[in-house]
Design a protein around this motif. Structure first.
Motif, PDB file in Angstrom:
ATOM      1  N   TYR A  24       0.836  -1.195   0.000  1.00 42.81           N
ATOM      2  CA  TYR A  24       0.000   0.000   0.000  1.00 42.81           C
ATOM      3  C   TYR A  24       0.871   1.244   0.000  1.00 42.81           C
ATOM      4  O   TYR A  24       1.845   1.343   0.742  1.00 42.81           O
ATOM      5  CB  TYR A  24      -0.911   0.032   1.230  1.00 42.81           C
ATOM      6  CG  TYR A  24      -1.790   1.261   1.289  1.00 42.81           C
ATOM      7  CD1 TYR A  24      -2.893   1.390   0.450  1.00 42.81           C
ATOM      8  CD2 TYR A  24      -1.499   2.310   2.164  1.00 42.81           C
ATOM      9  CE1 TYR A  24      -3.695   2.531   0.485  1.00 42.81           C
ATOM     10  CE2 TYR A  24      -2.294   3.449   2.210  1.00 42.81           C
ATOM     11  CZ  TYR A  24      -3.390   3.549   1.366  1.00 42.81           C
ATOM     12  OH  TYR A  24      -4.176   4.668   1.389  1.00 42.81           O
ATOM     13  N   GLY A  65      -2.176   4.015  -3.615  1.00 42.29           N
ATOM     14  CA  GLY A  65      -3.130   2.996  -3.196  1.00 42.29           C
ATOM     15  C   GLY A  65      -2.549   1.604  -3.285  1.00 42.29           C
ATOM     16  O   GLY A  65      -1.386   1.367  -2.914  1.00 42.29           O
ATOM     17  N   SER A  80     -12.084  14.193  -0.380  1.00 43.41           N
ATOM     18  CA  SER A  80     -13.097  13.546   0.458  1.00 43.41           C
ATOM     19  C   SER A  80     -13.849  14.552   1.310  1.00 43.41           C
ATOM     20  O   SER A  80     -14.995  14.309   1.708  1.00 43.41           O
ATOM     21  CB  SER A  80     -12.446  12.485   1.364  1.00 43.41           C
ATOM     22  OG  SER A  80     -11.791  13.069   2.481  1.00 43.41           O
ATOM     23  N   SER A 108      -7.639   2.563  -6.567  1.00 40.99           N
ATOM     24  CA  SER A 108      -8.198   1.697  -5.530  1.00 40.99           C
ATOM     25  C   SER A 108      -7.357   1.772  -4.265  1.00 40.99           C
ATOM     26  O   SER A 108      -6.126   1.671  -4.312  1.00 40.99           O
ATOM     27  CB  SER A 108      -8.243   0.249  -6.028  1.00 40.99           C
ATOM     28  OG  SER A 108      -8.617  -0.626  -4.981  1.00 40.99           O
ATOM     29  N   HIS A 109      -8.019   1.933  -3.129  1.00 39.57           N
ATOM     30  CA  HIS A 109      -7.378   1.931  -1.816  1.00 39.57           C
ATOM     31  C   HIS A 109      -8.124   0.920  -0.942  1.00 39.57           C
ATOM     32  O   HIS A 109      -8.866   1.295  -0.036  1.00 39.57           O
ATOM     33  CB  HIS A 109      -7.419   3.318  -1.187  1.00 39.57           C
ATOM     34  CG  HIS A 109      -6.460   4.298  -1.770  1.00 39.57           C
ATOM     35  ND1 HIS A 109      -5.429   4.876  -1.051  1.00 39.57           N
ATOM     36  CD2 HIS A 109      -6.351   4.806  -3.026  1.00 39.57           C
ATOM     37  CE1 HIS A 109      -4.743   5.697  -1.834  1.00 39.57           C
ATOM     38  NE2 HIS A 109      -5.290   5.682  -3.035  1.00 39.57           N
ATOM     39  N   SER A 110      -7.904  -0.369  -1.234  1.00 34.95           N
ATOM     40  CA  SER A 110      -8.604  -1.420  -0.491  1.00 34.95           C
ATOM     41  C   SER A 110      -7.729  -2.065   0.582  1.00 34.95           C
ATOM     42  O   SER A 110      -8.241  -2.564   1.583  1.00 34.95           O
ATOM     43  CB  SER A 110      -9.123  -2.496  -1.448  1.00 34.95           C
ATOM     44  OG  SER A 110      -8.046  -3.154  -2.104  1.00 34.95           O
ATOM     45  N   GLU A 164      -8.076   1.461   3.673  1.00 37.69           N
ATOM     46  CA  GLU A 164      -9.119   2.392   3.236  1.00 37.69           C
ATOM     47  C   GLU A 164      -8.796   3.794   3.745  1.00 37.69           C
ATOM     48  O   GLU A 164      -8.774   4.044   4.945  1.00 37.69           O
ATOM     49  CB  GLU A 164     -10.485   1.952   3.763  1.00 37.69           C
ATOM     50  CG  GLU A 164     -11.123   0.825   2.974  1.00 37.69           C
ATOM     51  CD  GLU A 164     -12.607   0.715   3.260  1.00 37.69           C
ATOM     52  OE1 GLU A 164     -13.066   1.234   4.295  1.00 37.69           O
ATOM     53  OE2 GLU A 164     -13.315   0.105   2.431  1.00 37.69           O
ATOM     54  N   ASP A 165      -8.548   4.710   2.817  1.00 34.33           N
ATOM     55  CA  ASP A 165      -8.278   6.076   3.228  1.00 34.33           C
ATOM     56  C   ASP A 165      -9.586   6.861   3.275  1.00 34.33           C
ATOM     57  O   ASP A 165     -10.685   6.320   3.087  1.00 34.33           O
ATOM     58  CB  ASP A 165      -7.244   6.718   2.309  1.00 34.33           C
ATOM     59  CG  ASP A 165      -7.752   6.932   0.879  1.00 34.33           C
ATOM     60  OD1 ASP A 165      -8.878   6.494   0.558  1.00 34.33           O
ATOM     61  OD2 ASP A 165      -7.010   7.555   0.085  1.00 34.33           O
ATOM     62  N   ALA A 168     -11.718   6.631   0.131  1.00 36.86           N
ATOM     63  CA  ALA A 168     -12.333   5.314  -0.034  1.00 36.86           C
ATOM     64  C   ALA A 168     -13.555   5.184   0.868  1.00 36.86           C
ATOM     65  O   ALA A 168     -14.554   4.549   0.500  1.00 36.86           O
ATOM     66  CB  ALA A 168     -11.315   4.215   0.275  1.00 36.86           C
ATOM     67  N   ARG A 169     -13.483   5.798   2.037  1.00 38.95           N
ATOM     68  CA  ARG A 169     -14.616   5.737   2.967  1.00 38.95           C
ATOM     69  C   ARG A 169     -15.723   6.720   2.596  1.00 38.95           C
ATOM     70  O   ARG A 169     -16.896   6.490   2.897  1.00 38.95           O
ATOM     71  CB  ARG A 169     -14.123   6.029   4.393  1.00 38.95           C
ATOM     72  CG  ARG A 169     -13.161   4.975   4.958  1.00 38.95           C
ATOM     73  CD  ARG A 169     -12.917   5.207   6.431  1.00 38.95           C
ATOM     74  NE  ARG A 169     -12.303   6.507   6.703  1.00 38.95           N
ATOM     75  CZ  ARG A 169     -10.995   6.730   6.740  1.00 38.95           C
ATOM     76  NH1 ARG A 169     -10.157   5.726   6.523  1.00 38.95           N
ATOM     77  NH2 ARG A 169     -10.516   7.945   7.015  1.00 38.95           N
TER      78      ARG A 169
END
Length: 560
Positions: free
Chosen positions: A196, A201, A347, A369-371, A374-375, A378-379
């Motif tokens: 990561y 990401g 965000s 993608s930030h899986s 989760e940043d 992503a949230r």
């Protein structure tokens, strides 16, 4: 002649039996290709010496350009495989314009203790996340990974073919998962792990192996090239390597092993100083921000480093004037330490203002993608709203006037923006000039831009060095040379070399390219020689009008 897949033949032979799985057979084939299972397990230490390069992720001259690269000189990597230890020492020399001529690297891992050793010998312990990353990086070598795969507590699976190559996943006894790819003979071709990066990401880190040689009965690679997200970040060429060598150097120094493990993230420290009417400087750590108050809203310059820092300065900005919405974040340039809070700002619903050349890169970063972690974005997914600045843009209402200007021609980055507040005679910028060094390599360019734009400045607000007067800034701008040109066209130039001063004579040839004569201590200085070859960048760009001829000659010779 086509080579039969040795590892696949092993798989066919055991098909339908209760013998080892096809993946286990491939691990056995890899061990055999490297010199044999017994030889492999007996190899408890490995010392590698050589040279190479590494690169700073997200650090480049243009957003889509090659990464700034460092030469790795006197590279030494010590593996104590049996005890889970590794140590890397090298001297990094920048192949680009930087504020220091070289850096010493000395870092390691001893079990769960990650440590760094400073130039003065002081050892410090690093957080657990660093230990995890170094443990996985240690497995980016065929000897260490295949040994780990032979551990009965390891698991292998997910075999897939790609031509003559075969790839399988290995989960070590520590729970780390990596993918090993072997060629038709079973010889390891590459190792890949998912990791990561706060900006990029979810990314793949892959090390490929080449130039295998036999060392004490084992076949080991003499070339190892590591990419992150497909971009080369490290390339090591081995000059010599030995098995069974003394690896005690990899043990953590007592100061590190006895220390408590620091947390992965410490509380964010923000200090607030009012620096003018409607202007607040948010400092406290390595990267600072500035809040600007307009008639009916706020803007913030710099949302740096990562989610934590960016979200903290955004929250603090809103506290300063809670009745006015924070609407925009101005990003000084594309380097990842300064755009690290981009996704956090998006965000929070902020419009991003930056140089127009950043739009493609910022669009890509926001869409990634930030899986794995989760940043904030992503949230709380939000679209990117981007305002690009080409040369200049004035932000003005009855409360405040702020002029955003492109810092033209700066050798640090093409996308640098600075902010001029005329009423306060104040200039805000990042990286183009920072106080605290006897000579800052990009400061002359800032002075040129101030003159070009006709700006009247009393105070400089910097992202890393705090706030200084214009007089202090001028003191850090080189305005003279040790000697003017002599009659034969040569010049003696004062060269800053990190705490000391060296002198050399630069002599132009018929093509306008300068070579150095004299000053034996400069001989073999890779950075210096490269700067000379480039004609003007770096040292030559720092000259005053008295030496404009040497600058112009260099520009003409190099087309810069």
């Amino acid at each position: 002649m086509r080579i039969e897949k040795v590892w696949l033949l092993g798989v066919i032979l055991v098909a339908g039996c209760t013998q080892p799985t096809p993946e286990a057979q491939i691990i056995d084939s890899a061990a055999e290709a490297l010199g044999g299972r017994d030889q492999l397990l007996a190899a408890s230490t490995l010392v590698i010496e050589g040279h190479g390069m590494d690169a700073g992720v997200g650090q480049n001259y243009t957003p889509d350009g090659e990464l700034f690269a460092w030469s790795l000189n006197d590279y030494r990597q010590t593996f104590d495989i049996a005890n889970g230890r590794v140590r890397i020492a090298a001297t990094r020399v920048p192949r680009f314009e930087f504020v220091v001529p070289q850096q010493a690297v000395d870092q390691g891992l001893d079990g769960d203790v990650a440590y760094n050793v400073g130039g003065d010998g002081t050892a410090t312990r690093e957080p657990g996340a660093v230990a995890t990353a170094r443990r996985i990086d240690m497995l980016h070598h065929p000897l260490t990974l295949v040994r780990a795969a032979l551990d009965p507590a390891a698991a292998v699976g997910n075999l897939r073919e790609d031509g003559d190559a075969g790839t399988l996943d290995i989960t070590t006894s520590a729970g780390d998962t990596l993918s090993l790819t072997v060629d038709a003979t079973g010889l390891p071709m590459s190792v890949t792990s998912m990791t990561y990066n706060a900006n990029l990401g979810d990314v793949a880190m892959q090390t490929t192996f080449a130039a295998y040689e036999t060392v004490n009965g084992l076949r080991l690679p003499a070339r190892m090239t590591t990419t992150l997200d497909g971009v080369v970040i490290r390339d090591i060429e081995v000059a010599q390597q030995g098995l069974g060598a003394d690896a005690s150097a990899a043990m953590a120094p007592e100061a590190a092993s006895a220390a408590d493990q620091p947390p992965d993230s410490a509380p964010v420290n923000i200090t607030v100083d009012e620096i003018g009417a409607g202007l607040w400087f948010l400092g406290g750590e390595s990267h600072s921000s500035v809040v600007m108050e307009f008639e009916d809203h706020l803007k913030i310059w710099e949302v740096p480093v990562n989610d934590r820092r960016a979200l903290a300065v955004i929250a603090r900005a809103r506290e300063l004037q809670p009745d006015k919405p924070l609407t925009h974040a101005i990003v000084s340039h594309h380097h990842f330490d300064h755009s690290g809070g981009l996704r956090a700002a998006v965000s929070e619903g902020l419009t991003i203002m930056a140089h127009a050349d950043n739009e493609a890169q910022f669009t890509d970063l926001v869409g990634r993608s930030h899986s794995i972690v989760e940043d904030a974005l992503a949230r709380n997914p939000q679209p990117l709203t981007f305002v690009g600045v080409e040369d200049s843009l004035t932000l003005s209402d009855s409360a405040l006037q702020a002029e955003i200007h492109h810092i033209d021609g700066n050798p640090h980055a093409t996308t640098l923006l600075m902010i001029h507040v005329p009423n306060e005679r104040l200039l805000i910028q990042a990286d183009a000039y920072e106080p605290g060094l006897p000579l800052f390599p990009f400061a002359a360019n800032v002075a040129e831009n101030i003159e070009r734009l006709g700006l009247e400045i009393d105070t400089h607000v910097t992202a890393h060095g705090g706030i200084v007067t214009h007089e202090e800034f001028i003191d850090n701008v080189p305005t003279d040379v040790a000697s003017a040109f002599s009659g034969d066209g040569s010049a003696v130039i004062d060269i800053w070399s990190g705490g000391g001063t060296a002198f050399g004579v630069f002599v132009p040839n018929e093509d306008g390219v300068y070579t150095v004569e004299g000053a034996a201590e400069l001989a073999g200085n890779e950075l210096l020689e490269r700067r000379i070859d480039q004609g003007y960048r770096g040292i030559l760009m720092q000259m005053s009008d008295a030496t404009a001829g040497i600058v112009n000659a260099g520009r003409e010779a190099t087309g810069r």
